[in-house]
Motif scaffolding. Structure first.
Motif, PDB file in Angstrom:
ATOM      1  N   ILE A 257       4.065 -10.129  24.137  1.00  0.00           N
ATOM      2  CA  ILE A 257       5.509  -9.891  24.273  1.00  0.00           C
ATOM      3  C   ILE A 257       6.164 -11.101  24.928  1.00  0.00           C
ATOM      4  N   TYR A 258       5.504 -11.641  25.944  1.00  0.00           N
ATOM      5  CA  TYR A 258       6.050 -12.787  26.675  1.00  0.00           C
ATOM      6  C   TYR A 258       6.133 -14.022  25.783  1.00  0.00           C
ATOM      7  N   TYR A 259       5.105 -14.233  24.974  1.00  0.00           N
ATOM      8  CA  TYR A 259       5.044 -15.445  24.164  1.00  0.00           C
ATOM      9  C   TYR A 259       5.893 -15.372  22.896  1.00  0.00           C
ATOM     10  N   GLU A 260       6.019 -14.185  22.311  1.00  0.00           N
ATOM     11  CA  GLU A 260       6.595 -14.108  20.969  1.00  0.00           C
ATOM     12  C   GLU A 260       7.921 -13.368  20.860  1.00  0.00           C
ATOM     13  N   ASN A 261       8.226 -12.450  21.778  1.00  0.00           N
ATOM     14  CA  ASN A 261       9.417 -11.615  21.623  1.00  0.00           C
ATOM     15  C   ASN A 261      10.624 -12.187  22.348  1.00  0.00           C
ATOM     16  N   GLU A 262      11.781 -12.017  21.737  1.00  0.00           N
ATOM     17  CA  GLU A 262      13.047 -12.293  22.401  1.00  0.00           C
ATOM     18  C   GLU A 262      13.597 -10.966  22.918  1.00  0.00           C
ATOM     19  N   LEU A 263      14.640 -11.039  23.758  1.00  0.00           N
ATOM     20  CA  LEU A 263      15.215  -9.808  24.297  1.00  0.00           C
ATOM     21  C   LEU A 263      15.673  -8.896  23.174  1.00  0.00           C
ATOM     22  N   GLY A 264      15.462  -7.592  23.374  1.00  0.00           N
ATOM     23  CA  GLY A 264      15.822  -6.612  22.352  1.00  0.00           C
ATOM     24  C   GLY A 264      14.585  -6.012  21.716  1.00  0.00           C
ATOM     25  N   GLU A 265      14.748  -5.491  20.519  1.00  0.00           N
ATOM     26  CA  GLU A 265      13.643  -4.814  19.840  1.00  0.00           C
ATOM     27  C   GLU A 265      12.576  -5.808  19.396  1.00  0.00           C
ATOM     28  N   GLY A 266      11.327  -5.394  19.567  1.00  0.00           N
ATOM     29  CA  GLY A 266      10.202  -6.223  19.168  1.00  0.00           C
ATOM     30  C   GLY A 266       8.931  -5.399  19.138  1.00  0.00           C
ATOM     31  N   SER A 267       7.799  -6.073  19.180  1.00  0.00           N
ATOM     32  CA  SER A 267       6.529  -5.340  19.120  1.00  0.00           C
ATOM     33  C   SER A 267       5.390  -6.225  19.586  1.00  0.00           C
ATOM     34  N   TYR A 268       4.246  -5.596  19.838  1.00  0.00           N
ATOM     35  CA  TYR A 268       3.008  -6.338  20.059  1.00  0.00           C
ATOM     36  C   TYR A 268       1.883  -5.575  19.369  1.00  0.00           C
ATOM     37  N   PHE A 269       0.814  -6.305  19.049  1.00  0.00           N
ATOM     38  CA  PHE A 269      -0.283  -5.740  18.265  1.00  0.00           C
ATOM     39  C   PHE A 269      -1.513  -5.529  19.134  1.00  0.00           C
ATOM     40  N   VAL A 270      -2.061  -4.333  19.059  1.00  0.00           N
ATOM     41  CA  VAL A 270      -3.294  -4.005  19.780  1.00  0.00           C
ATOM     42  C   VAL A 270      -4.432  -3.887  18.765  1.00  0.00           C
ATOM     43  N   PRO A 271      -5.491  -4.721  18.894  1.00  0.00           N
ATOM     44  CA  PRO A 271      -6.612  -4.631  17.954  1.00  0.00           C
ATOM     45  C   PRO A 271      -7.155  -3.213  17.856  1.00  0.00           C
ATOM     46  N   GLU A 272      -7.397  -2.784  16.628  1.00  0.00           N
ATOM     47  CA  GLU A 272      -7.980  -1.479  16.309  1.00  0.00           C
ATOM     48  C   GLU A 272      -7.073  -0.301  16.700  1.00  0.00           C
ATOM     49  N   VAL A 273      -5.837  -0.594  17.096  1.00  0.00           N
ATOM     50  CA  VAL A 273      -4.855   0.460  17.370  1.00  0.00           C
ATOM     51  C   VAL A 273      -3.650   0.301  16.459  1.00  0.00           C
TER      52      VAL A 273
ATOM     53  N   LEU B  77      12.597  -5.002  24.712  1.00  0.00           N
ATOM     54  CA  LEU B  77      12.403  -5.940  25.818  1.00  0.00           C
ATOM     55  C   LEU B  77      13.726  -6.154  26.555  1.00  0.00           C
ATOM     56  N   THR B  78      13.757  -5.818  27.840  1.00  0.00           N
ATOM     57  CA  THR B  78      14.998  -5.923  28.619  1.00  0.00           C
ATOM     58  C   THR B  78      15.012  -7.134  29.550  1.00  0.00           C
ATOM     59  N   LEU B  79      13.834  -7.687  29.883  1.00  0.00           N
ATOM     60  CA  LEU B  79      13.785  -8.868  30.744  1.00  0.00           C
ATOM     61  C   LEU B  79      12.553  -9.694  30.413  1.00  0.00           C
ATOM     62  N   LYS B  80      12.751 -10.995  30.264  1.00  0.00           N
ATOM     63  CA  LYS B  80      11.629 -11.931  30.120  1.00  0.00           C
ATOM     64  C   LYS B  80      11.870 -13.068  31.111  1.00  0.00           C
ATOM     65  N   ARG B  81      11.009 -13.153  32.097  1.00  0.00           N
ATOM     66  CA  ARG B  81      11.229 -14.086  33.205  1.00  0.00           C
ATOM     67  C   ARG B  81      10.053 -15.054  33.312  1.00  0.00           C
TER      68      ARG B  81
END
Length: 692
Positions: A119-135, A142-146
Motif C-alpha cells: 500500500i505504501y509503495y504503490e497506492n495513492e490516497l483514496g481507493e486502492g488494494s494490496y495482494f496477499v499470496p494465496e488469499v 487509503l486516508t494517509l500515507k506518510r
C-alpha cells in the motif's frame, strides 16, 4: 509532530528492551549449543537432535537481535492509515526495514516485505488494494500515507505528499556516499520497482533497466520478498544467483544478509554448467575441469560467436533428435511366438508424453514396459521357463553403446558437420578445447538429451544479473535443463559489452525461450545513480549504443560538472594528483576505469596496488571496463577514451556507456591526445589543460 515524536520514542524504547532480552537469549543459546556440541563430539549421539534444535533457535535469536539493533537507529520509514472496504476495519501501520514485535501477538512495526506494505509503495490516497499470496486482493481506502525522515535514531520530520516525499528523500539519500545509499534504499523503492519485487514467484520475469535504475537492488529485494511471503514453498538453498564474473557476484551477495537472506547459492554462468557436468558425468568430463581454473573465465573467440545464438543451439537440437530417433525407433516390436509386444504407436506416445526425458531415461522406461507387456501377453498355461526365456530375449532391448553416450564425441562430430554445412568443406569451426561458456552450455544440452538419469531439480528460482552479456543459447539450455525453475532476468541491452555474443535485443529471448503466460516483461527507465550532469553524457552515448530504443530518465539531482582533463605531462603524476583531490572530498569508493587488462595492470603499478582485485572493496580500485558491469562508485576516472580505444560503433558505444554510468557523484575523463567522437565534437574544446 509531537504525536509522531512520542510514538517514535515509544518504539525505540520497546526496541531497546528487545535488544536487552535477546542479548541474554543469544548468550545463553551460545553456551547451550557449545555444551551440546562438546557432548556430541565426545560420543553422546543421542543429543544430536537437541543440538540441531539449539542451533536453529540460536540462529533465530541472533537474527532477531540483529534486526532490533538495526531498527534502533531507524525504526521505520513510513506510515499508512486505511480502511478495509469489505469490513470497514481501520488500521494505522508503521512500516520499517525490519519487522518488530512488542510481544508474540502485538506487531509494532510491519516488515517492508509484508503484503500490506505494498500500500505504501504503490497506492495513492483514496481507493486502492494490496495482494496477499494465496488469499487474493484486499480492497482499501487509503486516508494517509506518510514518509519519515529519520537519521541515526532521530526523527527529523515527515512528508504527507507522495511526490514530495519521494523526490526530496531520494535526492537526499542519493547525494550521500554509496554505503549510505544502500542502507536507505528500502524506504525509497519506487512503484515500478515494487511491482517487479512483488511479481509472482511462479512467473518468469525479464527486466530491461537502464544504468542506475536499481536492477540489482530490485533482484536482491525480490529474493527477500519471496522467501518472506512464500517460506513454505521455497527454501533459500533453492535460489541461485548467476552472473558473469566473481566480483559482480560478491557485490550482489554481500548485501543479502541485511535483507534477511542467507544460504542463497551463487555461480558464475560458465561454472554453473561446468559443475553440473562434473557432478553428473564424472570421469567422462574430467578433462574439461582439468583444463580450467575456478577463477579463469575462458574468452569466446570471434569465430565461436555463432555458438551463442539460437540458430546454433537449435541445429544441435535437430542432431540430438535424429540420434534419439536412431536409438529409439518407433516401429512395432514383434515376437514370432506372441506377436506384437509393443507397437510403434505406443512407443511414439511414450516419447511424446515424456519430452523432458533423456534417451537413457526413455530406454529404461521402454525396457520396463516391454517386460510388463510380455508378462501380460503370455498365458498362464505357458511354463515359467518359457516366460523367462522370452523376457531374457528382450531384456535391455533398447540400449546405448558407450560411444553413443560420449557427449564430447557427439559435440565434436556435430561441430564438424555444422562447420561443413555453414562454411563449406574447406572451412571449419574450432573443436572442443577451451570450453568457454557456450561450449559448456552445448555439452550440458547433449548430456540432458542423451544420458541424464533424472530431471534436475536442485533449484526452483534462478536470478541472472547483467543478463545481456549472454547470448540466447545459454538461456535456452538453462530452460531445458531446469524445466520447472522460475527465472528473474535483469539486464540492459544498451550495456552489452559482449557485442557479438551477448543480447542486443530482448525479442528473441522473449519469443524463443520465455514465451507464454508465465513470462512478464518490465522496463525501468529512470536512473537513480547519476547526477544530471553525468546523465547528460550518458544519454548522448546511449543514443549511439541502442539507437534510442531505451531512453534514460534521470532523477533530478545536480552535482559537479563532468570534468575532461587533457594531460600535457606525466600521466601517472596527474592521475595520482586527481585521485588525491577526489578522495580528499570524502568519497569512499573511487574507480579508475581502463579499456583492457594491460592498461589496468599499468595503472595498478602507478597507484601502488599490489595484486589483482577480485572483490569489490572500499578505497581506490583500478579495473578493466568489463569488470565494472553492475557496480557503482562514488567517483570514476575514465582513462584514455581515445578514438582508437572507443570507435564510433554500436559495440564500443555500449562499452563507453557502461563506463560513464558507474559514477554516483563525480565523473572525470583523463586522456592524452584526442577524445573519442562518441563524446561529441565539442568536448575536446571544453577540456581542462592539465600540466604537471
Amino acid at each position: 509532530m509531537k504525536e509522531e515524536t512520542e510514538h517514535f520514542k515509544m518504539c525505540r524504547e520497546v526496541i531497546a528492551k528487545n535488544i536487552t532480552e535477546y542479548e541474554k537469549k543469544v548468550a545463553a543459546g551460545r553456551q547451550e549449543t557449545e555444551e551440546l556440541y562438546a557432548a556430541v563430539a565426545a560420543g553422546d549421539v543421542e543429543l544430536y537432535n537437541q543440538l540441531v534444535v539449539s542451533k536453529d533457535m540460536l540462529f533465530h535469536n541472533e537474527n532477531t537481535l540483529r534486526k532490533n539493533r538495526a531498527a534502533l537507529k531507524k525504526p521505520y520509514f513510513g506510515r499508512v492509515d486505511y480502511r478495509e472496504t469489505a469490513n470497514g476495519r481501520t488500521e494505522k501501520l508503521y512500516i520499517g526495514k525490519n519487522g518488530v514485535a512488542k510481544d508474540r501477538t502485538d506487531v509494532l512495526i510491519v516488515d517492508w516485505r509484508a503484503p500490506v506494505s505494498s500500500i505504501y509503495y504503490e497506492n495513492e490516497l483514496g481507493e486502492g488494494s494490496y495482494f496477499v499470496p494465496e488469499v487474493g486482493e484486499i480492497r482499501v481506502d487509503l486516508t494517509l500515507k506518510r514518509t519519515f525522515d529519520v537519521n541515526d535514531g532521530r526523527l527529523l520530520g515527515y512528508y504527507d505528499n507522495d511526490a514530495v516525499a519521494t523526490d526530496e528523500l531520494l535526492v537526499k539519500y542519493l547525494s550521500q556516499n554509496k554505503d549510505v545509499v544502500l542502507g536507505d534504499i528500502i524506504s525509497t523503492i519506487q512503484k515500478e520497482q515494487n511491482e517487479i519485487i512483488r511479481e509472482s514467484p511462479y512467473c518468469d520475469v525479464i527486466v530491461q533497466g537502464v544504468a542506475g535504475s536499481g536492477k540489482t537492488t530490485v533482484a536482491m529485494h525480490r529474493i527477500s520478498y519471496i522467501l518472506y511471503n512464500y517460506e513454505t514453498k521455497f527454501a533459500p538453498d533453492e535460489f541461485c544467483i548467476i552472473g558473469g564474473n566473481d566480483m559482480l557476484l560478491h557485490y550482489i551477495t554481500s548485501g543479502l544478509p541485511e535483507l534477511d537472506v542467507h544460504d542463497v547459492g551463487q555461480k558464475r554462468m560458465d561454472l554453473f554448467f561446468g559443475e553440473l557436468l562434473m557432478k553428473e558425468q564424472g570421469k567422462v568430463i574430467s578433462k574439461i575441469s582439468g583444463k580450467r581454473q575456478e577463477k579463469e573465465i575462458v574468452p569466446v573467440p570471434p569465430e565461436d560467436a555463432c555458438k551463442s545464438r539460437m540458430e546454433f543451439i537449435l541445429a544441435l537440437e535437430r542432431t540430438l533428435a535424429e540420434k534419439k530417433a536412431q536409438l529409439i525407433p518407433t516401429e512395432d516390436i514383434r515376437d514370432e511366438k506372441i506377436g506384437v509386444i509393443l507397437s510403434g504407436e505406443s512407443i511414439a506416445d511414450t516419447l511424446r508424453e515424456n519430452p523432458e526425458y533423456s534417451i537413457l531415461q526413455l530406454q529404461k522406461l521402454l525396457n520396463e514396459r516391454l517386460l510388463k507387456r510380455i508378462a501380460f501377453l503370455m498365458t498362464e498355461e505357458e511354463s515359467a521357463q518359457k516366460k523367462k526365456e522370452v523376457k531374457a530375449r528382450y531384456k535391455g532391448y533398447f540400449k546405448m553403446e558407450k560411444a553413443d553416450a560420449d557427449i564430447l564425441k557427439i559435440y565434436e562430430e556435430f561441430l564438424a558437420g555444422y562447420a561443413k554445412e555453414k562454411v563449406g568443406s574447406s572451412g571449419e569451426l574450432p573443436t572442443v578445447g577451451n570450453f568457454h561458456v557456450y561450449d559448456l552450455a552445448a555439452l550440458t544440452l547433449i548430456w540432458k538429451r542423451v544420458s541424464a538419469k533424472a530431471i534436475v531439480e536442485e533449484y526452483t528460482q534462478i536470478i541472472i544479473d547483467e543478463a545481456q552479456d549472454f547470448g540466447t543459447a545459454v538461456y535456452y539450455v538453462l530452460k531445458q535443463v531446469l524445466p520447472h525453475c522460475h527465472y528473474t532476468v535483469m539486464g540492459d541491452v544498451s550495456q552489452n559489452i559482449n557485442y557479438e555474443t551477448g543480447m542486443n535485443r530482448w525479442d528473441e529471448l522473449r519469443d524463443e525461450v520465455f514465451a507464454g503466460e508465465r513470462e512478464s516483461f518490465h522496463i525501468l527507465s529512470k536512473s537513480y545513480r547519476n547526477t544530471i550532469e553525468i546523465s547528460e553524457y550518458a544519454g548522448k552515448i546511449l543514443e549511439k549504443a541502442s539507437f534510442g530504443a531505451y531512453k534514460i530518465t534521470p532523477v533530478i539531482r545536480h552535482g559537479r560538472e563532468v570534468e575532461f582533463h587533457r594531460a600535457k605531462g606525466n600521466m601517472q603524476e596527474i592521475l595520482k594528483k586527481l585521485l588525491g583531490e577526489i578522495t580528499g572530498r570524502g568519497y569512499g569508493t573511487v574507480a579508475v576505469i581502463c579499456r583492457d587488462e594491460a592498461e589496468t595492470a599499468c595503472v595498478r603499478e602507478w597507484i601502488g596496488e599490489t595484486k589483482e582485485q577480485t572483490d569489490f572493496a572500499q578505497g581506490v580500485m583500478a579495473l578493466p571496463i568489463h569488470l565494472t558491469k553492475g557496480l557503482e562508485f562514488d567517483a570514476v576516472i575514465l582513462l584514455n577514451p581515445t578514438p582508437e580505444a572507443y570507435r564510433e560503433t554500436e559495440g564500443d558505444a555500449k562499452l563507453l556507456y557502461v563506463a560513464v554510468t558507474r559514477a554516483l557523484h563525480e565523473l572525470h575523463v583523463l586522456y592524452e591526445g584526442e577524445l573519442s567522437p562518441l563524446f561529441g565534437e565539442s568536448e575536446a574544446l571544453r577540456s581542462k589543460n592539465v600540466e604537471t
